[in-house]
Design an enzyme around this catalytic site. Structure first.
Site: not given
Length: 501
Positions: A81, A159, A183
């Protein structure tokens, strides 16, 4: 967890006579998937050097043939990420504020993955600075759900939506995300994956760009529990660079208790007590989620588990407490982006600070900074922030009273009746991009996942029926136990499950 095309490619390799898995074949298929689909689903922001990864894959296969693998994930393709620092690729947090930023060092988890021989494919798209649950708040555009079987564009969740989409589309075998309020687990639910949030302090946050320090946790997304456990085993290490890392003495005691309990369950769940918290039965749950929850309960019962109703009375306070605490911490953390130290800067402007932050941050981030700043002002600190922290402590205490295992941060006494808890991971299936909730409703989607972050508990999402994930929560520090129960739960018929690494 190899896709059918990867397995077919491996069968035609000469090395397959002596080796079940080929890093070269897997890497090739992952690149093919990226070339075919990344433009469409927008999962990756930046990609690693292909020639370098091909060389590493060949070296990994050579080690495998010689029996000298560096770890269980040697040669495994992994995505990172884009709020986790890497020295070899930009780290942007999907924000214009950091669009030209490359870290001078690797995050500890990235360093551990490299040392284990994994193949880091690239950096994945996300909601800017981790602020969102649909992955539409990105300077690089939204991530699109990989499944287009009904010709409808859906959100992959956020996210960590880019990490989830990359795994779901076989662009990599595993991906790291961050989980502040769900997330990792919500995208896993939407994309039919396994998503694991370890206990707070288990995995180093050194090199994770902060959203809310007391809630942020590195998480893992894969297609099956065994693969997830293999990655977790590599990054579950004490790190002196992270002041929130569980110290070795406590870590050793937790590991011993964790292992002892895990050994009691091998092929079935006889003797396991699963709690179903009544407070998670909220009005916003769709009929599909309720059906999936019931199916999960039946699945656990068929494996020998005992189901009991439990109560965590203060869980309804979790949503407001979470957003007060998270936004206050975000306001403090993001104050460093002032146009002077690093990041985006508006040159030669009289209002340097104002213009830099106005043009560098997206609308959602600016909204959360403003709300967080308001929470920390003299007039509301005592009336909002302190009560939210008090509610958080009450919620932690109530979780401790539900579990059979003690929370060694507070006591060694056993008080509860459940080994794990079973709740949904989301209130509905993946939403359509053109019908996303706006305003206050957009923040309610985290209601099923954020209690685990407030309490610092390990939690894992596993695929269930109706394209909806179910969530197992465990006592603080019992991460491998939660993984073990999840693996037994997902093996065989009943729930979806991918192949192991």
């Amino acid at each position: 967890m190899l896709s059918r095309s990867i397995q077919q490619a491996i069968r035609h390799l000469p090395s397959q006579r002596t080796c079940r898995y080929s890093s070269v074949a897997t890497l090739k298929e992952c690149w093919n998937q990226i070339d075919r689909h990344n433009t469409e689903i927008n999962a990756f922001i930046s990609l690693n050097d292909r020639t370098l990864l091909e060389k590493k894959a060949v070296e990994s296969d050579h080690r495998r043939s010689n029996g000298t693998l560096q770890s269980t994930i040697d040669g495994t393709t992994i995505a990172i990420k884009d709020n986790i620092c890497t020295s070899f690729l930009p780290t942007t947090c999907a924000s214009n504020m950091l669009k030209d930023f490359t870290s001078p060092y690797d995050a500890t988890v990235v360093q551990l993955l490299n040392e284990a021989g994994s193949l880091i494919m690239g950096k994945t798209n996300m909601d800017e600075f981790g602020m969102g649950s649909t992955n539409v708040h990105s300077a690089f555009g939204p991530v699109i759900h990989p499944d287009r079987s009904d010709d409808i564009q859906r959100s992959p969740g956020g996210s960590s939506g880019g990490s989830a989409a990359s795994v779901a589309m076989d662009m990599c075998t595993a991906a790291l995300g961050s989980d502040t309020g769900g997330s990792v687990r919500m995208p896993a639910s939407y994309c039919g994956l396994v998503g694991f949030k370890p206990s707070y302090g288990r995995c180093s946050r050194h090199g994770l760009i902060s959203y809310a320090n007391s809630l942020d946790t590195i998480g893992i997304l894969t297609k099956d529990v065994k693969s997830c456990a293999n990655v977790y085993d590599i990054i579950d290490k004490y790190d002196e660079k992270d002041p929130t890392s569980i110290p070795n003495e406590l870590r050793t005691e937790l590991n011993e208790n964790d292992a002892q309990l895990s050994l009691q369950f091998k092929n079935d769940l006889n003797g396991l007590v699963v709690g179903v918290p009544q407070e998670f039965y909220v009005d916003s749950l769709s009929s599909e989620v309720l059906t999936s929850w019931r199916d999960g309960i039946k699945r656990l019962q068929s494996l020998g588990a005992k189901i009991v109703s439990v109560s965590i009375p203060s869980v309804p306070l979790a949503l407001p407490a979470y957003y007060i605490i998270a936004l206050a911490e975000a306001s403090s953390n993001l104050s460093r982006y002032d146009g002077v130290k690093y990041g985006h800067r508006v040159p030669d402007h009289k209002l340097l600070y104002d213009e830099t932050r106005s043009s560098g941050f997206g609308d959602e981030v600016k909204k959360r900074i403003l709300l967080g700043t308001h929470v920390l002002t003299a007039g509301t600190y005592d009336t909002l922030f302190l009560p939210a922290q008090s509610a958080r402590r009450v919620i932690q205490k109530e979780f401790n009273q539900v579990f059979k295992q003690p929370n060694l941060l507070y006591s060694k006494s056993k008080t509860g009746q459940a080994h794990v808890l079973l709740v949904p991971s989301a209130t509905s299936r993946a939403p359509q991009l053109n019908q996303l909730n706006q305003g206050v409703k957009a923040y309610i989607d985290d209601v099923m996942t954020l209690p685990a972050n407030l309490a610092g508990l390990p939690a894992i999402t596993v695929p269930s029926t109706h394209s909806i994930g179910l969530q197992l929560l465990g006592q603080y520090g019992y991460d491998n136990f939660v993984l073990r129960i999840a693996e037994i739960m997902t093996n065989g018929a009943g729930l979806k499950n991918g192949n192991t690494l």
